[in-house]
Design a protein around this motif. Structure first.
Motif, PDB file in Angstrom:
ATOM      1  N   GLY A  26     -10.844   2.872   3.906  1.00 53.33           N
ATOM      2  CA  GLY A  26     -11.375   2.277   2.694  1.00 53.33           C
ATOM      3  C   GLY A  26     -10.664   1.030   2.218  1.00 53.33           C
ATOM      4  N   PHE A  27      -9.674   0.556   2.954  1.00 52.55           N
ATOM      5  CA  PHE A  27      -8.994  -0.685   2.608  1.00 52.55           C
ATOM      6  C   PHE A  27      -8.436  -1.313   3.887  1.00 52.55           C
ATOM      7  N   THR A  28      -7.994  -2.572   3.762  1.00 49.99           N
ATOM      8  CA  THR A  28      -7.490  -3.296   4.932  1.00 49.99           C
ATOM      9  C   THR A  28      -6.049  -2.878   5.190  1.00 49.99           C
ATOM     10  N   PHE A  29      -5.905  -1.900   6.025  1.00 47.92           N
ATOM     11  CA  PHE A  29      -4.611  -1.256   6.254  1.00 47.92           C
ATOM     12  C   PHE A  29      -3.530  -2.265   6.659  1.00 47.92           C
ATOM     13  N   ASP A  30      -3.902  -3.238   7.497  1.00 46.60           N
ATOM     14  CA  ASP A  30      -2.916  -4.193   8.017  1.00 46.60           C
ATOM     15  C   ASP A  30      -2.223  -4.969   6.907  1.00 46.60           C
ATOM     16  N   ASP A  31      -2.905  -5.150   5.774  1.00 48.78           N
ATOM     17  CA  ASP A  31      -2.369  -5.975   4.692  1.00 48.78           C
ATOM     18  C   ASP A  31      -1.375  -5.235   3.803  1.00 48.78           C
ATOM     19  N   TYR A  32      -1.205  -3.961   4.047  1.00 52.69           N
ATOM     20  CA  TYR A  32      -0.424  -3.134   3.147  1.00 52.69           C
ATOM     21  C   TYR A  32       0.891  -2.690   3.766  1.00 52.69           C
ATOM     22  N   ALA A  33       1.964  -2.788   2.982  1.00 53.64           N
ATOM     23  CA  ALA A  33       3.187  -2.086   3.340  1.00 53.64           C
ATOM     24  C   ALA A  33       2.921  -0.600   3.153  1.00 53.64           C
ATOM     25  N   ILE A  34       3.499   0.211   4.015  1.00 49.32           N
ATOM     26  CA  ILE A  34       3.285   1.643   3.911  1.00 49.32           C
ATOM     27  C   ILE A  34       4.613   2.363   3.821  1.00 49.32           C
ATOM     28  N   GLY A  35       4.570   3.512   3.211  1.00 47.58           N
ATOM     29  CA  GLY A  35       5.810   4.234   3.034  1.00 47.58           C
ATOM     30  C   GLY A  35       5.597   5.708   2.789  1.00 47.58           C
ATOM     31  N   TRP A  36       6.706   6.414   2.781  1.00 40.80           N
ATOM     32  CA  TRP A  36       6.723   7.842   2.481  1.00 40.80           C
ATOM     33  C   TRP A  36       7.676   8.091   1.314  1.00 40.80           C
ATOM     34  N   PHE A  37       7.213   8.908   0.396  1.00 42.59           N
ATOM     35  CA  PHE A  37       8.002   9.327  -0.745  1.00 42.59           C
ATOM     36  C   PHE A  37       8.053  10.846  -0.737  1.00 42.59           C
ATOM     37  N   ARG A  38       8.982  11.397  -1.498  1.00 41.68           N
ATOM     38  CA  ARG A  38       9.035  12.848  -1.609  1.00 41.68           C
ATOM     39  C   ARG A  38       9.467  13.238  -3.012  1.00 41.68           C
ATOM     40  N   GLN A  39       9.053  14.433  -3.383  1.00 38.12           N
ATOM     41  CA  GLN A  39       9.429  14.960  -4.691  1.00 38.12           C
ATOM     42  C   GLN A  39       9.769  16.430  -4.548  1.00 38.12           C
ATOM     43  N   ALA A  40      11.013  16.732  -4.850  1.00 40.97           N
ATOM     44  CA  ALA A  40      11.485  18.107  -4.829  1.00 40.97           C
ATOM     45  C   ALA A  40      11.293  18.718  -6.216  1.00 40.97           C
ATOM     46  N   PRO A  41      11.225  20.043  -6.297  1.00 36.47           N
ATOM     47  CA  PRO A  41      11.036  20.686  -7.605  1.00 36.47           C
ATOM     48  C   PRO A  41      12.107  20.265  -8.602  1.00 36.47           C
ATOM     49  N   LYS A  43      12.823  17.365  -9.629  1.00 35.49           N
ATOM     50  CA  LYS A  43      13.408  16.050  -9.386  1.00 35.49           C
ATOM     51  C   LYS A  43      12.327  14.969  -9.426  1.00 35.49           C
ATOM     52  N   GLU A  44      12.778  13.735  -9.593  1.00 34.66           N
ATOM     53  CA  GLU A  44      11.859  12.620  -9.589  1.00 34.66           C
ATOM     54  C   GLU A  44      11.430  12.293  -8.156  1.00 34.66           C
ATOM     55  N   ARG A  45      10.270  11.660  -8.058  1.00 38.54           N
ATOM     56  CA  ARG A  45       9.815  11.207  -6.756  1.00 38.54           C
ATOM     57  C   ARG A  45      10.760  10.110  -6.251  1.00 38.54           C
ATOM     58  N   GLU A  46      11.114  10.183  -4.980  1.00 34.28           N
ATOM     59  CA  GLU A  46      12.029   9.197  -4.414  1.00 34.28           C
ATOM     60  C   GLU A  46      11.459   8.606  -3.129  1.00 34.28           C
ATOM     61  N   GLY A  47      11.818   7.374  -2.882  1.00 30.70           N
ATOM     62  CA  GLY A  47      11.394   6.727  -1.656  1.00 30.70           C
ATOM     63  C   GLY A  47      12.199   7.229  -0.472  1.00 30.70           C
ATOM     64  N   VAL A  48      11.537   7.506   0.609  1.00 35.62           N
ATOM     65  CA  VAL A  48      12.182   7.997   1.822  1.00 35.62           C
ATOM     66  C   VAL A  48      12.277   6.886   2.859  1.00 35.62           C
ATOM     67  N   SER A  49      11.164   6.225   3.099  1.00 41.85           N
ATOM     68  CA  SER A  49      11.132   5.186   4.125  1.00 41.85           C
ATOM     69  C   SER A  49       9.900   4.321   3.911  1.00 41.85           C
ATOM     70  N   CYS A  50       9.984   3.080   4.347  1.00 39.02           N
ATOM     71  CA  CYS A  50       8.814   2.216   4.283  1.00 39.02           C
ATOM     72  C   CYS A  50       8.858   1.220   5.441  1.00 39.02           C
ATOM     73  N   ILE A  51       7.708   0.633   5.707  1.00 36.62           N
ATOM     74  CA  ILE A  51       7.592  -0.354   6.777  1.00 36.62           C
ATOM     75  C   ILE A  51       6.684  -1.461   6.284  1.00 36.62           C
ATOM     76  N   ALA A  92      10.555  19.340   0.067  1.00 38.78           N
ATOM     77  CA  ALA A  92       9.874  18.573  -0.978  1.00 38.78           C
ATOM     78  C   ALA A  92       8.399  18.440  -0.620  1.00 38.78           C
ATOM     79  N   VAL A  93       7.634  17.940  -1.553  1.00 42.19           N
ATOM     80  CA  VAL A  93       6.280  17.479  -1.251  1.00 42.19           C
ATOM     81  C   VAL A  93       6.382  16.016  -0.830  1.00 42.19           C
ATOM     82  N   TYR A  94       5.828  15.707   0.316  1.00 38.52           N
ATOM     83  CA  TYR A  94       5.901  14.355   0.857  1.00 38.52           C
ATOM     84  C   TYR A  94       4.556  13.656   0.659  1.00 38.52           C
ATOM     85  N   TYR A  95       4.642  12.403   0.210  1.00 41.24           N
ATOM     86  CA  TYR A  95       3.460  11.607  -0.076  1.00 41.24           C
ATOM     87  C   TYR A  95       3.482  10.329   0.745  1.00 41.24           C
TER      88      TYR A  95
END
Length: 118
Positions: A26-41, A43-51, A92-95
């Motif tokens: 539904g969007f132009t994937f190539d134009d977007y930086a992508i990443g993974w975040f996680r949230q443990a019970p 705790k705040e959501r935190e960035g894990v990795s991005c590209i 955690a829950v990973y997003y």
């Protein structure tokens, strides 16, 4: 319709591995930086990795360096997070996330549970 659909979460013992995947549409994937975040019970959501969308440069949180590997496949509009040597504190829950720095557009997956038992 924009969608980010995650898969691959589950229960694993400490020291084990999991691979999370995220399929985008539904969007132009190539134009977007992508990443993974996680949230443990509790705790705040935190960035894990991005590209990045441009040169493929990557970022990893100190807590996962050397254990996690992020990747993207622009031809298939997918991203992945290979997680090795998992620890209980990785539970955690990973997003997955996609963000266009120029427009400010950002999209999130629904989240997938990762549970690491000791």
């Amino acid at each position: 319709e924009v969608q980010l659909v995650e898969s691959g979460g589950g229960l694993v013992q400490a020291g084990g591995s999991l691979r999370l995947s995220c399929a985008a549409s539904g969007f132009t994937f190539d134009d977007y930086a992508i990443g993974w975040f996680r949230q443990a019970p509790g705790k705040e959501r935190e960035g894990v990795s991005c590209i990045s969308s441009s040169d493929g440069s990557t970022y990893y949180a100190d807590s996962v360096k050397g254990r996690f590997t992020i990747s993207r496949d622009n031809a298939r509009n997918t991203m992945a997070l290979q997680m090795n040597n998992l620890k209980p504190e990785d539970t955690a829950v990973y997003y997955c996330n996609a963000e266009d720095a120029f427009t400010g557009s950002a999209y999130w997956g629904q989240g997938t549970q990762v549970t690491v038992s000791s």
